[in-house]
Scaffold this active site. Sequence first.
Site, PDB file in Angstrom:
ATOM      1  N   GLY A 160       0.821  -1.207   0.000  1.00  0.00           N
ATOM      2  CA  GLY A 160       0.000   0.000   0.000  1.00  0.00           C
ATOM      3  C   GLY A 160       0.852   1.253   0.000  1.00  0.00           C
ATOM      4  O   GLY A 160       2.049   1.202  -0.243  1.00  0.00           O
ATOM      5  N   GLY A 161       0.212   2.385   0.314  1.00  0.00           N
ATOM      6  CA  GLY A 161       0.924   3.663   0.339  1.00  0.00           C
ATOM      7  C   GLY A 161       0.120   4.776  -0.292  1.00  0.00           C
ATOM      8  O   GLY A 161       0.700   5.721  -0.834  1.00  0.00           O
ATOM      9  N   ALA A 162      -1.211   4.701  -0.213  1.00  0.00           N
ATOM     10  CA  ALA A 162      -2.102   5.761  -0.701  1.00  0.00           C
ATOM     11  C   ALA A 162      -1.862   6.109  -2.162  1.00  0.00           C
ATOM     12  O   ALA A 162      -2.085   7.253  -2.567  1.00  0.00           O
ATOM     13  CB  ALA A 162      -1.975   7.014   0.169  1.00  0.00           C
ATOM     14  N   ASP A 198     -10.468   0.848  11.844  1.00  0.00           N
ATOM     15  CA  ASP A 198      -9.717   1.431  10.728  1.00  0.00           C
ATOM     16  C   ASP A 198     -10.418   2.712  10.292  1.00  0.00           C
ATOM     17  O   ASP A 198     -11.565   2.683   9.839  1.00  0.00           O
ATOM     18  CB  ASP A 198      -9.668   0.436   9.569  1.00  0.00           C
ATOM     19  CG  ASP A 198      -8.736   0.867   8.446  1.00  0.00           C
ATOM     20  OD1 ASP A 198      -8.500   2.082   8.295  1.00  0.00           O
ATOM     21  OD2 ASP A 198      -8.262  -0.015   7.697  1.00  0.00           O
ATOM     22  N   GLN A 214      -2.399  -4.867   0.180  1.00  0.00           N
ATOM     23  CA  GLN A 214      -2.695  -4.149   1.424  1.00  0.00           C
ATOM     24  C   GLN A 214      -3.029  -2.698   1.138  1.00  0.00           C
ATOM     25  O   GLN A 214      -2.302  -2.030   0.407  1.00  0.00           O
ATOM     26  CB  GLN A 214      -1.500  -4.248   2.385  1.00  0.00           C
ATOM     27  CG  GLN A 214      -1.753  -3.674   3.774  1.00  0.00           C
ATOM     28  CD  GLN A 214      -1.274  -2.243   3.936  1.00  0.00           C
ATOM     29  OE1 GLN A 214      -0.414  -1.778   3.173  1.00  0.00           O
ATOM     30  NE2 GLN A 214      -1.805  -1.546   4.923  1.00  0.00           N
ATOM     31  N   SER A 215      -4.146  -2.206   1.642  1.00  0.00           N
ATOM     32  CA  SER A 215      -4.570  -0.809   1.497  1.00  0.00           C
ATOM     33  C   SER A 215      -4.709  -0.453   0.014  1.00  0.00           C
ATOM     34  O   SER A 215      -5.455  -1.100  -0.716  1.00  0.00           O
ATOM     35  CB  SER A 215      -3.594   0.107   2.235  1.00  0.00           C
ATOM     36  OG  SER A 215      -4.091   1.412   2.334  1.00  0.00           O
ATOM     37  N   ALA A 216      -3.959   0.561  -0.449  1.00  0.00           N
ATOM     38  CA  ALA A 216      -4.013   0.896  -1.874  1.00  0.00           C
ATOM     39  C   ALA A 216      -3.570  -0.279  -2.727  1.00  0.00           C
ATOM     40  O   ALA A 216      -4.052  -0.472  -3.846  1.00  0.00           O
ATOM     41  CB  ALA A 216      -3.125   2.109  -2.157  1.00  0.00           C
ATOM     42  N   HIS A 237      -5.822   0.684  10.882  1.00  0.00           N
ATOM     43  CA  HIS A 237      -5.291   0.481   9.534  1.00  0.00           C
ATOM     44  C   HIS A 237      -3.866  -0.047   9.558  1.00  0.00           C
ATOM     45  O   HIS A 237      -3.468  -0.809   8.673  1.00  0.00           O
ATOM     46  CB  HIS A 237      -5.330   1.814   8.775  1.00  0.00           C
ATOM     47  CG  HIS A 237      -5.156   1.676   7.296  1.00  0.00           C
ATOM     48  ND1 HIS A 237      -6.093   1.075   6.483  1.00  0.00           N
ATOM     49  CD2 HIS A 237      -4.135   2.057   6.467  1.00  0.00           C
ATOM     50  CE1 HIS A 237      -5.683   1.098   5.228  1.00  0.00           C
ATOM     51  NE2 HIS A 237      -4.493   1.671   5.189  1.00  0.00           N
TER      52      HIS A 237
END
Length: 400
Positions: free
Chosen positions: A135-137, A309, A206-208, A341
């Site tokens: 991830g990492g936006a 989250d 994960q995430s983004a 998160h």
Amino acid sequence: MTTLNGRRRIITATVADDTTDSVSTNNHRAGENSHIGSFRKDIGHVATETYLITRLTFTLLQYLGIGYRWITRFLALACYAMLLMPGFLQVAFCYFFSSKVKRSIVYGDQPRNRLDLYLPTDSHKPMPVMIFVTGGAWIIGYKAWGSLLGLQLAERDIIVACIDYRNFPQGTISDMVHDASQGISFVINNIANYGGDPNRIYLMGQSAGAHISSCALLDQSIKESGKGDTVSWSISQIKAYFGLSGGYNLLDLVDHFNNRGLHRSIFLSIMEGEHSLKKFSPEIRIQDPCIKDSIPLLPPIILFHGTDDYSIPPAASERFASALTKAGARAELILCDGKTHTDLFVQDPLRGGKDDLFDYAVAFIHSNDKDALAKDATAPPRRRFVPEILLKLARKISPF
């Protein structure tokens, strides 16, 4: 394996002659030269990456501007990183100096088309493989973010491939999805050369990274159903998909991200405009009757999300799991009670010991391997990297 349709669970917080001497000396010198060459290569790579990241940072600042909200979040991030630094330094040492970590393997011709491989010590037979998209936006993603996961899964005889991809503003969402798909293709078609089993490959984001990898997975299923271009890898080789703290409906997240500091204009730039939000929303796309023939091709999908989250609400995974089930896909939702998160991916792994998410993934991957399950049962607990007090402080100050 039991059917996954419609399942939802909640996990609660828990002496030689002269000739020999000469040969030995020559071999020693050759080894030194090899290490020096490798060290120089690493230094060159670090310098190149540092220059690239610095240049992109200044470009990104032109988009973001420098306001009060971004300054406070940057300071919170700096404090968060400092509190967890004892663990980060240990992981970084293994990442750079372990012979079982193969860094920056090229999988494509675009910038950031690199991946890291984490190899088990015991490789007497082909090992299962986890492909991981960090991830990492969509802005600060980097393959090394998955190093702790890679190292820990490798201890359980699972090869991990962490894929890097272009971030904004170096690329937009279609570039990211293309990079992820190309990285997956490389792993599937080449992992046997590294001791991996091409018939036991799993995908996690994960995430983004969960959003990007789910888009790549859906795109591939559409192609294989005859509604797209030719394919370079087969979705049938992905035995399961794990989505961790992801967002799958961009229309529902625009305002949420704007309120969290990822301004609407920037987010729309990343996603190539408002008209593209549906195209890159897997939750919406799977409801399209035109692609219904693609849904049965999808592997089992397991979604993890923390109930606390605030970066991406757990409702994002809940709605996606529901849409998947209605569309006929095999889906399971696992809500982790009280987890934020970053708990699932950062604090819990650094804490060591028992970890429900990690244990679930390992048990799932090894479910048809009795020898691996027996070895897992006697495996020592994962070691702690950071004192508990620092983990609790980091949790409170985390900007995510």
